[in-house]
Scaffold this active site. Structure first.
Site, PDB file in Angstrom:
ATOM      1  CD  GLU A 104      53.654  11.011 -86.481  1.00  0.00           C
ATOM      2  OE1 GLU A 104      54.185  11.988 -85.947  1.00  0.00           O
ATOM      3  OE2 GLU A 104      52.916  11.106 -87.481  1.00  0.00           O
ATOM      4  CG  HIS A 134      55.243  12.623 -81.328  1.00  0.00           C
ATOM      5  ND1 HIS A 134      55.910  13.674 -81.927  1.00  0.00           N
ATOM      6  CD2 HIS A 134      54.614  11.965 -82.321  1.00  0.00           C
ATOM      7  CE1 HIS A 134      55.694  13.645 -83.224  1.00  0.00           C
ATOM      8  NE2 HIS A 134      54.910  12.618 -83.500  1.00  0.00           N
ATOM      9  CB  CYS A 187      61.529  17.008 -80.538  1.00  0.00           C
ATOM     10  SG  CYS A 187      59.896  16.735 -79.830  1.00  0.00           S
TER      11      CYS A 187
END
Length: 429
Positions: A170, A239, A356
């Site tokens: 990711e 995350h 992000c």
């Protein structure tokens, strides 16, 4: 080295479909009415703020949405309108996936190792496969196209295709880097999870992290594989960048971010003796509060004067417990001296804060000059983007709107207008 933050421009299909398992904000707001125009303008506003702080800023474009090519791989046929209508009639969740604007969170675009860390002296970027979630797994091809265009000069950059899909990767959301205060002797930290925690999947696989480190040519002696805590994943830290962030010689993390924080602290201090590890205790800010406010999904940046600032979501300021702790942090004369608040509420409601929205790329002046200038931002380009957004982006999208052919056409035209305004050819990106 010069750090450039590449933010994703929030696309015209920004909606609340609740597709991200383990992302509490995404699930909580599923089915609500989104505001794509406001979301995109908030994102540009954050970029303007970072530039005002003296930082370099870049952009990535929204992906092609609706993603009819992806739907065709599932057996739908005909022209775009026929493909979309058939998919909507068959399974509305497929349209939600094909309309997702999640590529705006460019921390998941890939993992970046600067040239000073790599064996061949090139900046290496590995495209993330995002294989855990269908709506994100479809992003890799378009992400790779943009990365190869932006960083095309082989004298400075090497782009790697995604790690094979069974090994979930990711990107930079699970990557941290520390250096000494003198800027030498970097340590690259790859954070991974194992199994399921609280019913939520661990999205970053250790095997994928190891593969990225090998492909980038990182010295194994200066590479740390760090396991994320099950408690953090179960609480909604899908995350690592939801519970930890690093910059320069500073690691800023929640007490429960890592499975073995004492081992991590010992390893970091052995490699970077002057590293500063700021741990927020759970009895001051609970894990739940940290994740709800996205305290750690802040951009920790070095300002031109050498001091550090946290660019925080407004939700962190609005929580009295968090804001009080941050006030004490700044007052203690440590490395973090400044707090900057960014309003990115539309992104936050879908589960993505300031960190992000950006991918950090560190380059020397020659490599910076080699980046395709169409991906670099200044005030003039900001104004141009804002005009397109104000004119073309939908004001709102409700869940049932995802099946409206007029929305499909409008979002396609909106992206085309942005691509043209930024000087890209219609088939270039």
């Amino acid at each position: 080295m010069i750090e450039v933050n590449f933010d994703g421009i929030i696309g015209p299909t920004h909606n609340y479909a609740g597709l991200s398992i383990g992302n509490i904000a995404s699930a909580t707001n599923a089915g609500d009415v989104s505001a794509p125009r406001l979301a995109a303008l908030q994102g540009i506003g954050k970029m303007r703020r970072t530039m005002a702080l003296g930082l370099r800023q870049g952009i990535f474009l929204p992906h092609v949405r609706p993603n009819t090519d992806w739907l065709r791989t599932l057996g739908f046929v005909g022209d775009d309108a026929e493909v979309l209508a058939s998919a909507w009639a068959s399974d509305r969740a497929l349209i939600a996936n094909a309309m997702s604007a999640s590529a705006m969170w460019t921390a998941n675009a890939g993992t970046v190792s600067p040239s000073s860390d790599t064996a061949d002296g090139l900046c290496h970027i590995s495209v993330a496969n995002l294989s855990t979630m269908p709506h994100r797994a479809s992003e890799a091809a378009q992400t790779e196209r943009q990365l190869r265009l932006a960083f095309a000069d082989p004298r400075f950059f090497r782009i790697h295709s995604p790690v094979p899909a069974p090994f979930g990767d990711e990107g930079a959301a699970n990557f941290m880097r520390l250096t000494s205060q003198a800027g030498h002797g970097a340590v690259e930290m790859f954070v991974y999870g194992e199994g399921n925690a609280g019913g939520f999947p661990s999205r970053q696989h250790r095997t994928a992290s190891e593969a990225v480190a090998r492909r980038h040519g990182i010295d194994p002696a200066r590479t740390l594989l760090v396991r994320q805590s099950d408690a953090a994943i179960a609480a909604g830290a899908f995350h690592n960048d939801v519970v930890a962030v690093s910059n320069g010689h500073v690691l800023f993390a929640h007490e429960h971010a890592f499975a073995n924080p004492a081992a991590l602290r010992s390893a970091v201090q052995a490699l970077i003796p002057d590293a500063v590890m700021i741990e927020v205790p759970a009895d001051r800010v609970s894990l739940h509060t940290a994740i709800r406010t996205y305290l750690f999904n802040s951009q920790l940046v070095t300002l031109p004067d050498g001091g550090m600032a946290l660019i925080l979501p407004a939700e962190a300021r609005d929580d009295e417990t968090v804001w009080m702790w941050l006030g004490e942090l700044v007052a203690c004369n440590g490395p973090i001296r400044q707090l900057e608040v960014a309003d990115v509420r539309e992104s936050m409601r879908n589960g993505g804060g300031p960190a992000c929205l950006r991918l950090r790329v560190q380059v020397d002046p020659d490599a910076l000059a080699a980046i395709d200038p169409r991906f670099l931002l200044d005030e003039t380009v900001c104004a141009r983007i804002e005009r397109v957004i104000a004119r073309e982006w939908p004001e709102t999208i409700a869940p049932d709107d995802l099946g409206d052919p007029r929305l499909w056409e409008r979002c396609t035209a909106a992206r085309q207008a942005l691509v043209a305004a930024l000087g890209f050819g219609p088939d270039e990106i």
